[in-house]
Design an enzyme around this catalytic site. Structure first.
Site, PDB file in Angstrom:
ATOM      1  N   ARG A  54      29.701  -8.994  -0.262  1.00  0.00           N
ATOM      2  CA  ARG A  54      28.758  -7.860  -0.244  1.00  0.00           C
ATOM      3  C   ARG A  54      27.701  -7.972  -1.335  1.00  0.00           C
ATOM      4  O   ARG A  54      27.172  -6.964  -1.827  1.00  0.00           O
ATOM      5  CB  ARG A  54      29.494  -6.520  -0.355  1.00  0.00           C
ATOM      6  CG  ARG A  54      30.459  -6.291   0.789  1.00  0.00           C
ATOM      7  CD  ARG A  54      30.943  -4.866   0.842  1.00  0.00           C
ATOM      8  NE  ARG A  54      31.902  -4.719   1.922  1.00  0.00           N
ATOM      9  CZ  ARG A  54      33.200  -4.960   1.804  1.00  0.00           C
ATOM     10  NH1 ARG A  54      33.691  -5.350   0.646  1.00  0.00           N
ATOM     11  NH2 ARG A  54      33.998  -4.803   2.824  1.00  0.00           N
TER      12      ARG A  54
ATOM     13  N   LYS B  79      12.802 -10.417   0.023  1.00  0.00           N
ATOM     14  CA  LYS B  79      13.051 -10.457   1.476  1.00  0.00           C
ATOM     15  C   LYS B  79      13.870 -11.709   1.772  1.00  0.00           C
ATOM     16  O   LYS B  79      13.475 -12.813   1.411  1.00  0.00           O
ATOM     17  CB  LYS B  79      11.743 -10.530   2.257  1.00  0.00           C
ATOM     18  CG  LYS B  79      11.085  -9.187   2.479  1.00  0.00           C
ATOM     19  CD  LYS B  79       9.941  -9.313   3.465  1.00  0.00           C
ATOM     20  CE  LYS B  79       9.237  -7.979   3.642  1.00  0.00           C
ATOM     21  NZ  LYS B  79       8.037  -8.103   4.476  1.00  0.00           N
TER      22      LYS B  79
ATOM     23  N   GLU C 233      -1.845 -18.421   1.976  1.00  0.00           N
ATOM     24  CA  GLU C 233      -1.409 -17.197   1.280  1.00  0.00           C
ATOM     25  C   GLU C 233      -2.326 -16.914   0.096  1.00  0.00           C
ATOM     26  O   GLU C 233      -2.624 -15.752  -0.206  1.00  0.00           O
ATOM     27  CB  GLU C 233       0.047 -17.318   0.811  1.00  0.00           C
ATOM     28  CG  GLU C 233       1.065 -17.489   1.927  1.00  0.00           C
ATOM     29  CD  GLU C 233       1.139 -16.300   2.891  1.00  0.00           C
ATOM     30  OE1 GLU C 233       0.780 -15.180   2.509  1.00  0.00           O
ATOM     31  OE2 GLU C 233       1.564 -16.527   4.038  1.00  0.00           O
TER      32      GLU C 233
ATOM     33  N   LYS D 216       1.697 -10.194  -6.058  1.00  0.00           N
ATOM     34  CA  LYS D 216       2.799  -9.834  -5.171  1.00  0.00           C
ATOM     35  C   LYS D 216       3.795  -8.924  -5.893  1.00  0.00           C
ATOM     36  O   LYS D 216       4.298  -7.963  -5.309  1.00  0.00           O
ATOM     37  CB  LYS D 216       3.497 -11.084  -4.620  1.00  0.00           C
ATOM     38  CG  LYS D 216       4.615 -10.696  -3.669  1.00  0.00           C
ATOM     39  CD  LYS D 216       4.955 -11.681  -2.613  1.00  0.00           C
ATOM     40  CE  LYS D 216       5.996 -11.063  -1.671  1.00  0.00           C
ATOM     41  NZ  LYS D 216       6.537 -11.989  -0.707  1.00  0.00           N
TER      42      LYS D 216
ATOM     43  N   GLU E 228       8.834  -1.995   2.040  1.00  0.00           N
ATOM     44  CA  GLU E 228       7.731  -2.003   2.993  1.00  0.00           C
ATOM     45  C   GLU E 228       7.615  -0.713   3.797  1.00  0.00           C
ATOM     46  O   GLU E 228       7.571  -0.717   5.029  1.00  0.00           O
ATOM     47  CB  GLU E 228       7.829  -3.222   3.932  1.00  0.00           C
ATOM     48  CG  GLU E 228       6.480  -3.537   4.562  1.00  0.00           C
ATOM     49  CD  GLU E 228       6.439  -4.880   5.262  1.00  0.00           C
ATOM     50  OE1 GLU E 228       6.860  -5.877   4.655  1.00  0.00           O
ATOM     51  OE2 GLU E 228       5.961  -4.917   6.392  1.00  0.00           O
TER      52      GLU E 228
ATOM     53  N   ARG F 246       3.242  -2.606   1.008  1.00  0.00           N
ATOM     54  CA  ARG F 246       3.708  -3.999   1.136  1.00  0.00           C
ATOM     55  C   ARG F 246       3.236  -4.634   2.443  1.00  0.00           C
ATOM     56  O   ARG F 246       3.076  -5.848   2.536  1.00  0.00           O
ATOM     57  CB  ARG F 246       5.237  -4.072   1.024  1.00  0.00           C
ATOM     58  CG  ARG F 246       5.752  -5.503   1.019  1.00  0.00           C
ATOM     59  CD  ARG F 246       7.154  -5.624   0.485  1.00  0.00           C
ATOM     60  NE  ARG F 246       7.569  -7.012   0.500  1.00  0.00           N
ATOM     61  CZ  ARG F 246       8.650  -7.494  -0.087  1.00  0.00           C
ATOM     62  NH1 ARG F 246       9.439  -6.678  -0.757  1.00  0.00           N
ATOM     63  NH2 ARG F 246       8.937  -8.775  -0.033  1.00  0.00           N
TER      64      ARG F 246
ATOM     65  N   ASN G   3       0.695  -8.711   4.838  1.00  0.00           N
ATOM     66  CA  ASN G   3       0.588  -9.362   6.152  1.00  0.00           C
ATOM     67  C   ASN G   3      -0.861  -9.523   6.592  1.00  0.00           C
ATOM     68  O   ASN G   3      -1.131  -9.792   7.770  1.00  0.00           O
ATOM     69  CB  ASN G   3       1.359  -8.555   7.205  1.00  0.00           C
ATOM     70  CG  ASN G   3       2.838  -8.654   6.949  1.00  0.00           C
ATOM     71  OD1 ASN G   3       3.386  -9.747   6.844  1.00  0.00           O
ATOM     72  ND2 ASN G   3       3.477  -7.515   6.791  1.00  0.00           N
TER      73      ASN G   3
ATOM     74  N   HIS H 278      -1.871 -12.075   9.172  1.00  0.00           N
ATOM     75  CA  HIS H 278      -0.634 -12.607   9.739  1.00  0.00           C
ATOM     76  C   HIS H 278      -0.378 -12.218  11.200  1.00  0.00           C
ATOM     77  O   HIS H 278       0.469 -12.823  11.844  1.00  0.00           O
ATOM     78  CB  HIS H 278       0.571 -12.175   8.887  1.00  0.00           C
ATOM     79  CG  HIS H 278       0.719 -12.989   7.624  1.00  0.00           C
ATOM     80  ND1 HIS H 278      -0.265 -13.072   6.675  1.00  0.00           N
ATOM     81  CD2 HIS H 278       1.724 -13.773   7.178  1.00  0.00           C
ATOM     82  CE1 HIS H 278       0.144 -13.859   5.678  1.00  0.00           C
ATOM     83  NE2 HIS H 278       1.343 -14.288   5.963  1.00  0.00           N
TER      84      HIS H 278
ATOM     85  N   HIS I 184       1.045 -15.180  13.213  1.00  0.00           N
ATOM     86  CA  HIS I 184       2.396 -15.216  13.793  1.00  0.00           C
ATOM     87  C   HIS I 184       2.334 -15.509  15.293  1.00  0.00           C
ATOM     88  O   HIS I 184       3.178 -16.235  15.828  1.00  0.00           O
ATOM     89  CB  HIS I 184       3.126 -13.897  13.549  1.00  0.00           C
ATOM     90  CG  HIS I 184       3.592 -13.749  12.125  1.00  0.00           C
ATOM     91  ND1 HIS I 184       3.748 -12.532  11.517  1.00  0.00           N
ATOM     92  CD2 HIS I 184       3.918 -14.676  11.200  1.00  0.00           C
ATOM     93  CE1 HIS I 184       4.161 -12.719  10.265  1.00  0.00           C
ATOM     94  NE2 HIS I 184       4.264 -14.014  10.055  1.00  0.00           N
TER      95      HIS I 184
ATOM     96  N   HIS J  11       1.865 -22.822   8.670  1.00  0.00           N
ATOM     97  CA  HIS J  11       1.723 -21.378   8.450  1.00  0.00           C
ATOM     98  C   HIS J  11       0.382 -21.041   7.783  1.00  0.00           C
ATOM     99  O   HIS J  11      -0.344 -20.149   8.236  1.00  0.00           O
ATOM    100  CB  HIS J  11       2.888 -20.875   7.590  1.00  0.00           C
ATOM    101  CG  HIS J  11       2.817 -19.401   7.299  1.00  0.00           C
ATOM    102  ND1 HIS J  11       2.968 -18.445   8.275  1.00  0.00           N
ATOM    103  CD2 HIS J  11       2.580 -18.725   6.134  1.00  0.00           C
ATOM    104  CE1 HIS J  11       2.851 -17.238   7.732  1.00  0.00           C
ATOM    105  NE2 HIS J  11       2.610 -17.385   6.439  1.00  0.00           N
TER     106      HIS J  11
HETATM  107  N1  GLY Z   1       5.822 -12.150   2.912  1.00  0.00           N
HETATM  108  C1  GLY Z   1       5.536 -10.770   2.943  1.00  0.00           C
HETATM  109  C2  GLY Z   1       6.427  -9.948   2.068  1.00  0.00           C
HETATM  110  O1  GLY Z   1       7.187 -10.475   1.275  1.00  0.00           O
HETATM  111  O2  GLY Z   1       6.394  -8.752   2.135  1.00  0.00           O
END
Ligand code: GLY
Length: 333
Positions: free
Chosen positions: A110, A132, A174, A202, A212, A216, A220, A223, A227, A239
């Site tokens: 966990r 993430k 990016e 970031k 998010e 956040r 994107n 993107h 995507h 990418h």
């Molecule tokens: N790659 C986008 C984020 O980390 O929110």
């Protein structure tokens, strides 16, 4: 060495950026840890020394290895190694490794501490920062995951020198994105400062909206189309290249919606081209397919959704008319 802190209260952590950052691993291993499970891929080829008993576990090369099967196999490896909740996972590689090993760390016992040693430009400015983690399903990318902040991140700019040029360019997409989110002339900075500035941008966004719920989503920018191009899968785009096209596309769409003027679109084209990235669609793209894929984008809750530039900077815009989405695609052919 530049240190950037991701300010998340009692879960705040440092990101070390610079040549040889990987050699600081032993200093950031949690004091209570007695064992480290180092997760990497054979083709990464970056050795690390956590300064405690450790074992290296290889996951499959490529994006194909980013699966629940790999997570199960890693967790079983950790269990056989005797990794406890006080120990640490060290992910050494690009986004595929940090996402997968980060997710394994989030669910094993966990949750055990994880340190990311990021070895690609894309990973250093994006994937390794912000917590993430996750893996792909046959039905889509990153569909299973968790927010699990690392204990520390090491962005070793020395290892970037060995990256294949196309992998390096993938990170530039990016960087171009951060240019438009902040207006920073990142290309004018030496590499170490440039990576650190991206991490800082970031970190600020993540600190304000870890899960998010709002801002956040601006990460994107460019993107949605990127995507779709990647998911369509036939165009051989990295990418960062797809993000470059996606940024120019978002600018054209914003102009069609009256949010920005032509000069700002020209600026998008100039900056993206300046990063040596494509500014138009590959030959033979299928408009119907791209529109369908953009509708299915996981950020698109209710109609076609994009991050679009405007007088107050980029923001999330929902319910964009399909006619304009198609018209903007034509302007990029
Ligand atoms: N790659 C986008 C984020 O980390 O929110």
């Amino acid at each position: 060495m530049i240190t950037v802190t991701v300010p998340l209260g009692d879960r705040a952590y440092d990101v070390l950026v610079g040549p040889g950052a990987r050699h600081h691993l032993a200093e950031v291993v949690p004091v209570a840890a007695e064992r480290a499970a180092v997760v990497t891929q054979a083709n990464v080829g970056v050795a690390v020394d956590p300064g405690i008993e450790h074992r290296v576990f290889l996951m499959p090369d490529g994006e194909e290895g980013k699966t629940l099967e790999t997570v199960e196999s890693l967790c079983r490896d950790f269990a056989r190694f005797g990794l406890t909740r006080a120990d640490v996972v060290v992910a050494v590689g690009g986004g595929v490794v940090t996402d997968t090993a980060g997710f394994a760390a989030a669910v094993y016992h966990r949750g055990v501490p994880v340190i990311h040693v990021s070895t690609t430009l894309l990973g250093q400015v994006d994937a390794a920062i912000g917590g993430k983690t996750g893996v792909n399903l046959p039905e889509g990318k990153n569909l299973v995951g968790a927010f699990w902040q690392p204990t520390a991140v090491l962005c070793d700019t020395e290892v970037l020198e060995a990256l294949p040029p196309e992998e390096y360019r993938s990170g530039l997409g990016e960087m171009a994105k951060y240019h438009f989110l902040t207006g920073d002339e990142l290309m004018d900075l030496p590499l170490e400062e440039r990576v650190a500035r991206c991490v800082e941008i970031k970190a600020q966004v993540v600190a304000g909206d870890e899960r998010e719920g709002g801002r956040r989503a601006l990460l994107n920018y460019g993107h949605t189309l990127a995507h779709a191009l990647e998911t369509a899968g036939r165009y051989g785009l990295r990418h960062g290249e797809a993000v470059g096209i996606g940024l120019v596309y978002a600018a054209e769409l914003a102009r069609l919606m009256g949010r920005i003027d032509g000069a700002r679109v020209v600026e998008h084209r100039k900056v993206v081209a300046g990063y040596d990235l494509p500014t138009s669609l590959p030959e033979g793209v299928d408009t119907d397919e791209l529109v369908a894929l953009m509708r299915r984008d996981k950020k698109a809750m209710g109609g076609l959704t994009f991050v679009l530039d405007g007088p107050g900077g980029p923001e999330v815009v929902r319910g964009v008319p399909e006619s304009l989405v198609r018209e903007a695609l034509e302007s990029l052919r």
